[in-house]
Design a protein around this motif. Structure first.
Motif, PDB file in Angstrom:
ATOM      1  N   GLN A 254      -0.806   4.942  10.127  1.00 58.71           N
ATOM      2  CA  GLN A 254       0.299   4.049   9.759  1.00 58.71           C
ATOM      3  C   GLN A 254       1.461   4.416  10.556  1.00 58.71           C
ATOM      4  N   PRO A 256       5.586   4.704  11.603  1.00 56.46           N
ATOM      5  CA  PRO A 256       6.518   4.592  10.554  1.00 56.46           C
ATOM      6  C   PRO A 256       7.008   3.448   9.852  1.00 56.46           C
ATOM      7  N   TRP A 257       7.142   2.272  10.690  1.00 55.69           N
ATOM      8  CA  TRP A 257       7.602   1.038   9.910  1.00 55.69           C
ATOM      9  C   TRP A 257       6.461   0.609   8.944  1.00 55.69           C
ATOM     10  N   ALA A 259       4.744   2.821   7.281  1.00 53.88           N
ATOM     11  CA  ALA A 259       4.616   3.599   6.077  1.00 53.88           C
ATOM     12  C   ALA A 259       5.750   2.847   5.281  1.00 53.88           C
ATOM     13  N   TRP A 260       6.758   2.517   5.908  1.00 53.87           N
ATOM     14  CA  TRP A 260       7.862   2.127   5.127  1.00 53.87           C
ATOM     15  C   TRP A 260       7.561   0.666   4.334  1.00 53.87           C
ATOM     16  N   ASN A 262       4.792  -0.077   3.636  1.00 53.38           N
ATOM     17  CA  ASN A 262       3.707   0.196   2.548  1.00 53.38           C
ATOM     18  C   ASN A 262       4.051   0.871   1.338  1.00 53.38           C
ATOM     19  N   SER A 263       5.467   1.428   1.562  1.00 59.27           N
ATOM     20  CA  SER A 263       6.065   1.798   0.253  1.00 59.27           C
ATOM     21  C   SER A 263       6.982   1.006  -0.508  1.00 59.27           C
ATOM     22  N   ALA A 264       6.928  -0.217   0.134  1.00 58.71           N
ATOM     23  CA  ALA A 264       7.856  -0.952  -0.727  1.00 58.71           C
ATOM     24  C   ALA A 264       7.483  -1.614  -2.032  1.00 58.71           C
ATOM     25  N   GLY A 265       6.152  -1.843  -1.880  1.00 56.26           N
ATOM     26  CA  GLY A 265       5.696  -2.532  -3.321  1.00 56.26           C
ATOM     27  C   GLY A 265       5.628  -1.444  -4.403  1.00 56.26           C
ATOM     28  N   THR A 266       4.688  -1.597  -5.435  1.00 57.61           N
ATOM     29  CA  THR A 266       4.577  -0.748  -6.629  1.00 57.61           C
ATOM     30  C   THR A 266       3.654   0.333  -6.137  1.00 57.61           C
ATOM     31  N   LEU A 267       4.326   1.673  -6.339  1.00 58.01           N
ATOM     32  CA  LEU A 267       3.510   3.131  -6.038  1.00 58.01           C
ATOM     33  C   LEU A 267       3.331   3.802  -7.264  1.00 58.01           C
TER      34      LEU A 267
ATOM     35  N   TRP B  69       5.268  11.800  14.101  1.00 57.70           N
ATOM     36  CA  TRP B  69       6.502  11.013  14.047  1.00 57.70           C
ATOM     37  C   TRP B  69       7.281  11.757  15.436  1.00 57.70           C
ATOM     38  N   LEU B  82      11.794  -1.480  12.335  1.00 59.19           N
ATOM     39  CA  LEU B  82      12.446  -1.119  11.089  1.00 59.19           C
ATOM     40  C   LEU B  82      13.524  -1.863  10.516  1.00 59.19           C
ATOM     41  N   LEU B 119      11.262   8.087   1.424  1.00 57.61           N
ATOM     42  CA  LEU B 119       9.858   7.292   1.636  1.00 57.61           C
ATOM     43  C   LEU B 119       8.881   7.604   0.481  1.00 57.61           C
TER      44      LEU B 119
END
Lengths: 398, 360
Positions: A254, A256-257, A259-260, A262-267, B69, B82, B119
């Motif tokens: 992933q 960085p964008w 990863a970001w 994929n963090s947006a939904g329910t975790l 990163w 982003l 994050l």
């Protein structure tokens, strides 16, 4: 103040006892304060073996106590087995001739009351089945059997530390076996540190020792269902942690964008994601003209997986994914291309078999026609960013 | 007597396997050996019979991000992918900061905190890893201690925030533990937070099903001691007056009384060490608080011993001024609670860790 050596004098304790009684009378009358007042028993501080709750080790546990409160070689699992052993402890306590003082007798009674509560709780459970800690929780909270580190704040306005406070959360009050009173300060200006006064037993050493031996035997018994539940939990948590590791460290890489996003939904921490969005994900690939396979002419290309997703299996040990892909090759003969890509990988075989993406692409030819290409790429970013040491080592001869 | 089990959880930065906890253990054991009767025991005896240590680490999760990163730092900052998200703002700022040592401090230290704060994916993975290790440690303790619970916590810096969330998540994972970590059945004897960041790095997104976000508020969560529902019997907050990491969002709970203590230290010799856990532990105010709690013995340290240790400490750490890190302090002079974006956090922590270089 220097450490007190030798047996503290009776006179000193009479004076100190009066102070404690006055202290208790001043306080808000909680059960701990009530326990503090009255007679106290001195401790021979020159011989720490006699002090049941100070320091470490089990020097206080005499051979006699070991024998009388011997633990079964196989801790019982069923409610009936636990009841039998708990009743054996209660019987040993009742028969003991050690508890002679008024406070000692009260201490023993308090523990017998707890044993009765535990017995009643166990009686409600199926006799022949393993006791579940969850089922026991609402009937008899096991934390009551653990000594507390906090002590009698309402008595002196200060929290003292001891491991001898039991049944702290019980409405009938806790039992204090001993504590340290009479705080003063030591140190230097700007660095003032509290120093506690003499240690006091509120029952005799023998009574305190037996109380502790009985309680620890009981705790060892009841720990069996607790330990079983913790062990079961540990197994499950290791699976969860491993699945997160598979997903993040060995799954499809992933940026960085991503990863970001994929963090947006329910975790949930207790379940690694089973899906992963793939967005603007560049990869280096080689492409081959599908119409000229026999020539085996491969051309380097840059692929960008514009939008796609990956699905992970249980424990996140493998994944498959699909994405819409744009591509450009290093050859001037071909223009921009596009198509679809299948991603797949095994997170546990990753060190031997890098994740692969297989693309079916259409490129515009010089004649303006579309030509089919097959593209193959490894997980580019994972390859370049991971330490290559493991790959290198795995390729070495044994 | 059952041994005390002290669970350690570290702060930011890459932690060399085992060596970080060895440093903590050595510091605590050296402190304990200044007082009777432990002055007659070897470190090995103490480690075997008195205090057992359970190190919990999580840096591996952040290392995965760091190594991917850092090579793309410039490109990431210039990328518009982003958008204007908080993470992008932080990366853009750090990529364009003129001070190379600040940039380095970001990648070596501050990144962990920024990822933890910004994050959720990284936060969830860290929690999963930490809880796994915690429960394995408890299992070991119950097996070795004949069921007796003598579990204490010592957390440092970022580890304080990680610990807070991990304990909350574990408590509410009833489906997993079946009540084994319900406070009715299991309580931590103490939680000691050194350089507490649990407010600064508070969760903004729930990571546990069915647990309201409110439960992750450090002032209102079940870490607050003093009730039957508390996860810990006592909570000790420890901070150095000069430790810049403790300045934003200071931990000053008005409602914590029963079982709570707050110790502020002030002595130092080299200001770059004030955030270092070993530096904290050298202070007798701190190590006596910790050791008395771990051993359940308020009588540890006679007046004569405490006098001697305090005098020796002040000789070694004679300074108490407030000049160092004035620029950082000025940022929070008006209010410790001023709002911070993720970029603000990245800036502050990078500058703070630059100032504390080698001490984190």
């Amino acid at each position: 103040m220097s450490r007190v050596h030798g047996r503290v004098s009776l006179t000193a304790f009479v004076v100190f006892g009066s102070w404690l009684a006055a202290l208790a009378a001043r306080a808000d009358g909680g059960p701990l304060c009530a326990a503090v007042s009255g007679e106290t028993v001195s401790v021979d501080e020159a011989d720490p073996r006699l002090d049941v709750y100070a320091g470490s080790g089990d020097q206080w546990l005499t051979m006699d106590l070991r024998e009388r409160y011997a633990r079964p070689s196989e801790p019982p699992q069923s409610a009936a087995g636990l009841r039998f052993q708990a009743q054996r402890i209660a019987h040993t306590l009742e028969e003991s001739g050690v508890f002679q003082s008024k406070r000692g007798k009260a201490l023993r009674q308090r523990l017998l009351d707890e044993l009765a509560l535990l017995d009643a709780a166990l009686a409600e459970l199926a006799a022949d089945k393993p006791v579940a800690v969850g089922a026991l929780k609402n009937r008899y909270p096991l934390a009551r059997l653990d000594g507390s580190s906090r002590f009698a704040e309402s008595c002196a306005g200060t929290a003292y530390t001891t491991n001898s406070l039991y049944f702290q959360d019980a409405p009938a009050g806790a039992q204090v076996v001993l504590g340290a009173f009479g705080e003063s300060r030591a140190g230097v200006p700007g660095l003032s540190i509290p120093v506690a006064g003499p240690r006091l037993h509120f029952v005799s050493i023998a009574e305190a020792s037996e109380f502790r031996a009985a309680l620890e035997a009981l705790r060892a018994l009841t720990s069996e269902p607790h330990l079983r539940a913790v062990a079961r939990t540990s197994l499950r948590l290791t699976q969860i942690s491993r699945s997160w590791s598979n997903y993040l460290e060995h799954g499809f890489s992933q940026y960085p964008w991503e990863a970001w996003l994929n963090s947006a939904g329910t975790l949930r921490w207790d379940e690694a994601p089973a899906t992963q969005w793939i967005v603007l994900h560049p990869e280096l690939a080689v492409v081959v003209d599908a119409r000229r396979f026999k020539q085996a002419s491969v051309t380097p290309a840059l692929l960008v997986h514009v939008l796609g997703f990956a699905l992970y299996g249980e424990t996140r040990s493998w994944f498959v994914g699909l994405s819409a892909t744009g591509a450009v090759t290093t050859s001037s003969r071909w223009g921009m291309g596009g198509g679809g890509t299948l991603h797949f990988g095994h997170t546990q075989l990753y060190s031997r078999l890098p994740h692969l993406s297989l693309s079916v692409l259409l490129f515009a030819t010089e004649q303006g026609k579309l030509g089919p290409f097959i593209g193959v790429s490894a997980d580019f970013w994972r390859l370049v960013s991971d330490s290559s040491e493991s790959l290198f080592r795995s390729s070495l001869p044994p | 007597m059952p041994r005390a089990y002290v669970f350690f959880i570290h702060g930011v930065g890459e932690q060399a396997a085992d060596s970080w906890s060895r440093g903590w253990q050595d510091a605590l054991i050296a402190a304990l050996r200044q007082y009777a009767p432990y002055d007659r025991q070897t470190p090995e005896q103490i480690g075997k019979d008195v205090l057992r240590f359970v190190p919990i680490s999580y840096d591996r999760v952040f290392e995965g991000y760091r190594k991917r990163w850092v090579d793309f730092a410039g490109a990431l900052a210039d990328s518009e992918v982003l958008g204007d998200g908080p993470l992008q703002d932080a990366l853009t700022w750090i990529a364009h900061d003129q001070d190379a040592s600040v940039r380095q401090a970001f990648w070596t230290h501050a990144l962990d905190a920024v990822l933890w704060a910004g994050l959720p994916q990284a936060r969830a993975a860290v929690i999963a890893s930490v809880i796994d290790q915690i429960v394995a440690g408890v299992k070991q303790m119950l097996a070795e201690n004949a069921g007796a619970d003598r579990a204490h916590w010592l957390a440092h810096s970022l580890g304080t925030s990680v610990l807070h969330d991990a304990l909350i998540c574990l408590r509410f994972a009833q489906d997993l533990h079946g009540g084994a970590f319900d406070p009715a059945n299991f309580k931590w004897q103490s939680v000691s937070m050194v350089a507490n960041t649990s407010r600064l790095l508070r969760a903004w997104k729930p990571l546990s099903q069915g647990v309201p976000l409110e439960q992750f508020h450090p002032y209102r969560s079940l870490l607050r001691p003093g009730s039957a529902e508390s996860l810990t019997r006592s909570y000790h907050n420890i901070h150095h007056r000069l430790d810049p990491i403790t300045w934003p969002k200071q931990f000053l709970p008005a409602g914590f009384t029963t079982g709570y203590s707050d110790d502020e230290t002030q002595h130092f010799e080299d200001p770059t060490r004030v955030h270092d856990l070993a530096h904290y532990v050298e202070n007798p105010l701190v190590h006596l608080r910790l050791l008395r709690t771990f051993l359940g013995d308020d009588r540890l340290g006679s007046a004569a011993e405490v006098d001697a240790v305090a005098k020796a400490f002040v000789r070694r750490f004679p300074l108490t001024g407030s000049k160092p890190f004035a620029e950082l302090r000025d940022l929070f002079d008006d209010s410790s609670d001023k709002p911070l974006t993720l970029a603000d956090l990245a800036k502050f922590l990078s500058r703070a860790f630059k100032a504390l270089r080698g001490a984190a």
